[in-house]
Design a protein around this motif. Structure first.
Motif, PDB file in Angstrom:
ATOM      1  N   SER A   1      10.564 -72.522 107.086  1.00 50.84           N
ATOM      2  CA  SER A   1      11.719 -72.970 106.313  1.00 50.84           C
ATOM      3  C   SER A   1      12.557 -73.961 107.118  1.00 50.84           C
ATOM      4  CB  SER A   1      12.591 -71.776 105.909  1.00 50.84           C
ATOM      5  OG  SER A   1      13.230 -71.213 107.045  1.00 50.84           O
TER       6      SER A   1
ATOM      7  N   HIS B   1      16.250 -74.723 105.976  1.00 48.88           N
ATOM      8  CA  HIS B   1      17.371 -74.691 105.048  1.00 48.88           C
ATOM      9  C   HIS B   1      18.497 -75.591 105.549  1.00 48.88           C
ATOM     10  CE1 HIS B   1      15.587 -70.487 104.366  1.00 48.88           C
ATOM     11  NE2 HIS B   1      15.219 -71.241 103.349  1.00 48.88           N
TER      12      HIS B   1
ATOM     13  N   GLU C   1      17.845 -68.592  98.669  1.00 53.34           N
ATOM     14  CA  GLU C   1      16.420 -68.284  98.820  1.00 53.34           C
ATOM     15  C   GLU C   1      16.212 -66.805  99.136  1.00 53.34           C
ATOM     16  OE1 GLU C   1      13.700 -70.272  98.383  1.00 53.34           O
ATOM     17  OE2 GLU C   1      15.201 -71.608  97.498  1.00 53.34           O
TER      18      GLU C   1
END
Length: 273
Positions: free
Chosen positions: A217, A219, A228
């Motif tokens: 990920s 973010h 999420e």
């Protein structure tokens, strides 16, 4: 003998070559032996080259009593048992993982040098009977945030019947304010022993949470990360018995306990009985 070979002086890897050299001058004696003969001798005596490991053994004087209480609650009151713990800290940074990509062209994550978003903690609540996981992200740990999470657990059983909550003995969990609230609302707090958080059932569910939310990920901020995380929770509660979720739980359970085949208490069934 094999025992005489083990206390070899420090060397970069304590390999066979250094042990052979050590034997040639130990105790003023000359012992000539080849590396292959030495390897076979060690193998016959059950001595192998292994990675060193470490662990934390609980020194809690009430360890056995606390573990027995948790086992009893999980066995007889599972439908009214919950677990609570914090997961984190959760920072905003690229996190490695795995994904499908064109052969020879792996997905790339940037490096980070300045992390200005701070951290959060996921205050997780788990219903053992319903196999349901929920929670909320907070900027910090603390008595107020813990009490808010425990109140959400109490609200999950609005019938007023007694409930049991398993949690560790962090100072934010053991304050007088929380204990007074628990006594007033028919909530029994079952604390895990010191250095034995693996006895908390929620720990195994943080592994899938990490794998499906954080792995691979990048973010941009906490708002997206939290969105999420809750998207995974909705999917997970609908697919609690999904084989990928169960596999991730098994891996996390083995990681935090480093013991296989022992469910609760860290003791073999015969010893626990």
């Amino acid at each position: 003998t094999a025992r005489a070979i083990i206390p070899c002086p420090p060397s970069p890897r304590r390999e066979l070559r250094s042990r052979v050299a050590y034997l040639r001058k130990v105790h003023g004696r000359v012992i000539r032996i080849g590396r292959e003969a030495l390897r076979m001798l060690l193998a016959r005596r059950g001595v192998t080259f292994q990675r060193t490991k470490t662990w934390k053994e609980s020194t809690d004087p009430d360890r056995d009593a606390k573990l027995d209480r948790i086992e009893h609650v999980l066995e007889h009151f599972a439908d009214r048992t919950f677990a609570f713990d914090e997961f984190g800290p959760l920072g905003i940074r690229p996190t490695a993982g795995s994904c499908w990509a064109e052969q020879g062209r792996p997905d790339r994550l940037p490096a980070t040098y300045h992390r200005t978003h701070g951290i959060t903690y996921f205050h997780g609540c788990y219903s053992v009977g319903d196999d349901t996981l929920w929670g909320v992200n907070r900027r910090r740990k603390g008595t107020a945030n813990t009490l808010a999470a425990l109140k959400s657990i109490r609200a999950a059983r609005p019938d007023g019947a007694p409930i049991y909550i398993i949690l560790d003995n962090l100072s934010a969990h053991t304050g007088d304010k929380i204990r007074r609230w628990a006594k007033k609302n028919k909530v029994e707090l079952c604390f895990t022993p010191t250095n034995a958080s693996w006895a908390n059932p929620i720990e195994a569910h943080f592994g899938p949470l990490r794998q499906f939310t954080l792995a691979n990920s990048h973010h941009p901020n906490h708002t997206v990360q939290t969105r999420e995380l809750h998207r995974y929770l909705r999917w997970r509660n609908t697919n609690a018995r999904h084989r990928d979720v169960l596999a991730a739980q098994r891996r996390e359970r083995a990681r935090v306990r480093s013991e296989k085949g022992i469910r609760w208490g860290g003791r073999p069934p015969a010893a626990a009985a």
